[in-house]
Design an enzyme around this catalytic site. Structure first.
Site, PDB file in Angstrom:
ATOM      1  N   HIS A 111       0.856  -1.187   0.000  1.00 31.72           N
ATOM      2  CA  HIS A 111       0.000   0.000   0.000  1.00 31.72           C
ATOM      3  C   HIS A 111       0.897   1.244   0.000  1.00 31.72           C
ATOM      4  O   HIS A 111       2.132   1.127  -0.061  1.00 31.72           O
ATOM      5  CB  HIS A 111      -0.995  -0.023   1.163  1.00 31.72           C
ATOM      6  CG  HIS A 111      -0.368  -0.148   2.530  1.00 31.72           C
ATOM      7  ND1 HIS A 111       0.529   0.776   3.024  1.00 31.72           N
ATOM      8  CD2 HIS A 111      -0.504  -1.083   3.508  1.00 31.72           C
ATOM      9  CE1 HIS A 111       0.891   0.421   4.239  1.00 31.72           C
ATOM     10  NE2 HIS A 111       0.291  -0.724   4.560  1.00 31.72           N
TER      11      HIS A 111
ATOM     12  N   HIS B 167       4.045   1.415   2.352  1.00 34.33           N
ATOM     13  CA  HIS B 167       5.258   0.727   1.873  1.00 34.33           C
ATOM     14  C   HIS B 167       5.913   1.555   0.763  1.00 34.33           C
ATOM     15  O   HIS B 167       7.129   1.668   0.675  1.00 34.33           O
ATOM     16  CB  HIS B 167       4.917  -0.653   1.306  1.00 34.33           C
ATOM     17  CG  HIS B 167       4.188  -1.549   2.262  1.00 34.33           C
ATOM     18  ND1 HIS B 167       2.897  -1.961   2.043  1.00 34.33           N
ATOM     19  CD2 HIS B 167       4.560  -2.092   3.442  1.00 34.33           C
ATOM     20  CE1 HIS B 167       2.514  -2.740   3.039  1.00 34.33           C
ATOM     21  NE2 HIS B 167       3.502  -2.835   3.911  1.00 34.33           N
TER      22      HIS B 167
ATOM     23  N   CYS C 151       2.502 -11.010  20.045  1.00 35.13           N
ATOM     24  CA  CYS C 151       1.602 -10.432  19.035  1.00 35.13           C
ATOM     25  C   CYS C 151       2.032 -10.967  17.668  1.00 35.13           C
ATOM     26  O   CYS C 151       3.143 -10.693  17.224  1.00 35.13           O
ATOM     27  CB  CYS C 151       1.649  -8.905  19.052  1.00 35.13           C
ATOM     28  SG  CYS C 151       0.748  -8.192  17.648  1.00 35.13           S
TER      29      CYS C 151
ATOM     30  N   CYS D   7       2.822  -8.321  14.877  1.00 30.01           N
ATOM     31  CA  CYS D   7       4.148  -7.719  15.115  1.00 30.01           C
ATOM     32  C   CYS D   7       5.256  -8.746  14.993  1.00 30.01           C
ATOM     33  O   CYS D   7       6.413  -8.384  14.857  1.00 30.01           O
ATOM     34  CB  CYS D   7       4.292  -7.190  16.545  1.00 30.01           C
ATOM     35  SG  CYS D   7       3.456  -5.677  16.912  1.00 30.01           S
TER      36      CYS D   7
ATOM     37  N   CYS E 207      -1.998  -5.463  22.240  1.00 31.11           N
ATOM     38  CA  CYS E 207      -0.729  -5.073  21.625  1.00 31.11           C
ATOM     39  C   CYS E 207      -0.685  -3.557  21.467  1.00 31.11           C
ATOM     40  O   CYS E 207      -1.633  -2.966  20.947  1.00 31.11           O
ATOM     41  CB  CYS E 207      -0.584  -5.741  20.256  1.00 31.11           C
ATOM     42  SG  CYS E 207       0.658  -4.933  19.225  1.00 31.11           S
TER      43      CYS E 207
ATOM     44  N   HIS F 266      -0.862  -2.809  17.511  1.00 31.09           N
ATOM     45  CA  HIS F 266      -2.026  -3.233  16.730  1.00 31.09           C
ATOM     46  C   HIS F 266      -3.347  -3.125  17.482  1.00 31.09           C
ATOM     47  O   HIS F 266      -4.409  -3.355  16.890  1.00 31.09           O
ATOM     48  CB  HIS F 266      -1.838  -4.666  16.227  1.00 31.09           C
ATOM     49  CG  HIS F 266      -0.776  -4.782  15.183  1.00 31.09           C
ATOM     50  ND1 HIS F 266       0.543  -5.024  15.498  1.00 31.09           N
ATOM     51  CD2 HIS F 266      -0.822  -4.621  13.837  1.00 31.09           C
ATOM     52  CE1 HIS F 266       1.254  -5.042  14.379  1.00 31.09           C
ATOM     53  NE2 HIS F 266       0.458  -4.798  13.369  1.00 31.09           N
TER      54      HIS F 266
ATOM     55  N   LYS G 200      -3.232   4.720  11.314  1.00 28.49           N
ATOM     56  CA  LYS G 200      -2.244   4.001  10.506  1.00 28.49           C
ATOM     57  C   LYS G 200      -3.002   3.060   9.567  1.00 28.49           C
ATOM     58  O   LYS G 200      -4.013   2.485   9.946  1.00 28.49           O
ATOM     59  CB  LYS G 200      -1.323   3.204  11.430  1.00 28.49           C
ATOM     60  CG  LYS G 200      -0.155   2.606  10.665  1.00 28.49           C
ATOM     61  CD  LYS G 200       0.848   1.926  11.585  1.00 28.49           C
ATOM     62  CE  LYS G 200       2.029   1.414  10.767  1.00 28.49           C
ATOM     63  NZ  LYS G 200       2.212  -0.026  10.829  1.00 28.49           N
TER      64      LYS G 200
ATOM     65  N   LYS H 107      -4.837  -3.595   7.226  1.00 26.71           N
ATOM     66  CA  LYS H 107      -5.836  -4.464   6.619  1.00 26.71           C
ATOM     67  C   LYS H 107      -7.096  -4.487   7.478  1.00 26.71           C
ATOM     68  O   LYS H 107      -8.210  -4.436   6.966  1.00 26.71           O
ATOM     69  CB  LYS H 107      -5.242  -5.874   6.545  1.00 26.71           C
ATOM     70  CG  LYS H 107      -5.766  -6.702   5.408  1.00 26.71           C
ATOM     71  CD  LYS H 107      -4.988  -8.001   5.352  1.00 26.71           C
ATOM     72  CE  LYS H 107      -5.420  -8.855   4.196  1.00 26.71           C
ATOM     73  NZ  LYS H 107      -4.597 -10.058   4.061  1.00 26.71           N
TER      74      LYS H 107
END
Ligand code: MSP
Length: 500
Positions: free
Chosen positions: A18, A21, A126, A129, A143, A146, A294, A297
């Site tokens: 995405h 990246h 996690c 992670c 986490c 996340h 952030k 998905k």
């Protein structure tokens, strides 16, 4: 001439790329392109991270073997980088044989040096992670990255004696004040170290999707400890010692703050434990967010590069992320901001300058470009802009570098508006003004090429220059006055048609 070895993190293949990246990768690419212009020898590395529980589960969810899943997703990353005209010199996949060999060699050294021991680990883990946490690090049991439930893990592991590297790391940070930047990130990393380091588990016995531990068949390395080593694999550790000796002292890692602990604490310590130099530089940027969150998905707020390339073109995509998201702080993606930036900087400033100059040369000079004046009022601006842009690229600040470069375009557009060559009769006055403007276009093509490689090459050709902009060298070619008189200048369609 120096060496510049730049890396992106290797991306997990559980998911397709995405714009987050792409942000790191486009930044690395622009830096690589800049350093080539600066005359450095460049080695630009990116790739994919393919082992671990997260990938194994993603593969299971898709009814594939982990290797099949990794092959498919790794290809998606490669296609995206091709789309964005990323000029990486190598593309590493951690499931390659060369990587297994380097990981085993490097960690065997750490083991032989006495920094690895066996013990049982028990604690919260996690999976997204791929990291263990302590109870204290969790937020209400979730986490901290996340915001999702963690899993309890218990297994026999090999541990790396990270605790022994507290002082060596502090000494390294003190001796190398420039190594980790920007300063907020350096302080964050130092904070983690000074709060005290515990030994970390570096192997798994409950899973077999990983690099086998050479001294114990029942274990594979925990994904992070093979992944970090990708940088050494590609540099030739264990396979080409001369190459490794040549490139390793220049390695410069780019990454986002999510993986600061691994890169700025664990990785230099592992290198020290193997008797190797810590990285020369680590540059850590913030998150590219969508609507203040952030991208992920689970929150379904991901934006994919191809969608934006369809609308803005490759150059428009690259320029926006380099110019509008300064390297360091978090930034929110804004479609409106991207549109505004495209129209203001690319359509109006760059595109308009090229189209004005070529049209007026066509009309007033029969399409033959006149020479610039050595004492042009734009010469000193150009010299300042070259100097300031170069300094900003060196300081890992593409946004400021482009801001400086665009100063030259703005001042030249204003210069043309003040001189109105399109209204004057042909003659030496008009030639002088247009020669100066053509020289600015030549210089701007060189300076802006790391961000907008296509439009700069097109403009280069329109003003009659041959060869590739990317073959120019800052020291020799980004110097006022080299545009030669007598070239054929061509009008053409707008390089960046305005978008609504
Ligand atoms: N596989 C590990 C890295 C191993 S490196 C030895 C990993 N992979 S990842 O696919 O999750 O990629 C994380 C990196 O992708 C970030 O550090 C950053 O470079 C980039 N980004 C992913 N999402 C991002 C944003 N939303 N914003 C900015 N960068 C982002 O971690």
């Amino acid at each position: 001439m120096g060496h510049f070895f730049v890396t992106t993190p290797i991306f997990y293949v559980n998911d397709v790329p995405h714009i987050g990246h792409a942000y790191t990768t486009v930044t690395a690419d622009a830096l690589a392109r800049w350093h080539r212009l600066a005359g450095d020898e460049v080695f630009f590395l990116t790739g994919t991270d393919e082992y671990g529980l997260k990938i194994q589960r993603a593969a299971e969810d898709n009814g594939r073997t982990p290797q099949e899943h990794a092959d498919i997703t790794s290809a998606r990353f490669r296609e995206t980088w091709d789309l964005l005209q990323i000029t990486n010199d190598d593309y590493i996949r951690t499931t390659e044989e060369r990587h297994r060999l380097t990981v085993q060699k490097l960690l065997q050294r750490v083991y032989d040096n006495g920094f690895i021991y066996s013990d049982t680990y028990e604690g919260p883990y996690c999976v997204p992670c791929e990291a263990y946490y302590t109870e204290a690090e969790l937020n209400d049991g979730l986490c901290p990255i996340h915001d999702r439930p963690v899993e309890e893990m218990k297994e026999a592991n090999y541990f790396f004696k990270l605790s022994e590297f507290e002082q060596p790391l502090i000494d390294w940070y003190e001796a190398n004040p420039e190594a980790v930047g920007p300063d907020v990130r350096r302080n964050e990393a130092l904070g983690i170290i000074t709060q005290g380091l515990r030994d970390i588990s570096i192997t798994r016995s409950s899973l077999d999707w990983g690099v086998p531990v050479p001294w114990d068949d029942d274990h594979v390395f925990y994904v992070w400890y093979d992944a970090l080593i990708n940088y050494a694999t590609a540099a030739g550790f264990g396979s080409d010692d001369d190459r490794f000796a040549e490139w390793w002292p220049h390695v410069h890692h780019l990454l986002a703050k999510d993986i600061l602990r691994f890169h700025c604490v664990y990785w230099p310590a592992m290198l020290m434990a193997a008797g190797l130099e810590p990285p020369k530089a680590l540059s850590v940027h913030g998150y590219l967010q969508v609507g203040g969150a952030k991208m992920s998905k689970t929150t379904a707020n991901q934006i994919f590069p191809a969608e934006l390339v369809d609308e803005f073109g490759v150059d428009g995509f690259r320029y926006h992320f380099l110019r509008d998201n300064s390297f360091g702080p978090d930034g929110d993606f804004s479609h409106e901001g991207m549109l505004e930036r495209f129209n203001a900087d690319l359509a109006n400033n760059f595109g308009n300058l090229v189209s004005r100059v070529t049209t007026v040369v066509d009309k007033k000079c029969d399409g033959i470009g006149p020479a610039p004046r050595p004492d042009s009022p734009l010469a000193s601006v150009a010299a300042e802009v070259v100097r300031d842009s170069a300094a900003a690229w060196e300081a890992i600040s593409p946004s400021r570098a482009l801001e400086h470069t665009w100063r030259l375009l703005r001042e030249t557009n204003a210069f043309l508006e003040a001189n109105v060559p399109w209204k004057a009769d042909p003659g030496p006055e008009v030639d002088a003004v247009l020669g100066d403007a053509l020289e600015v276009v030549r210089l701007a093509c060189i300076l802006a090429s790391p961000a907008i490689p296509n439009a700069t090459q097109a403009a280069w050709e329109r003003i009659g220059l041959s060869g590739q902009v990317t073959d120019q060298r800052i020291a020799d070619d980004a110097v006022w006055g080299l545009y030669p008189a007598g070239l054929t200048v061509a009008k053409g369609d707008p390089l960046f048609p305005r978008l609504k």
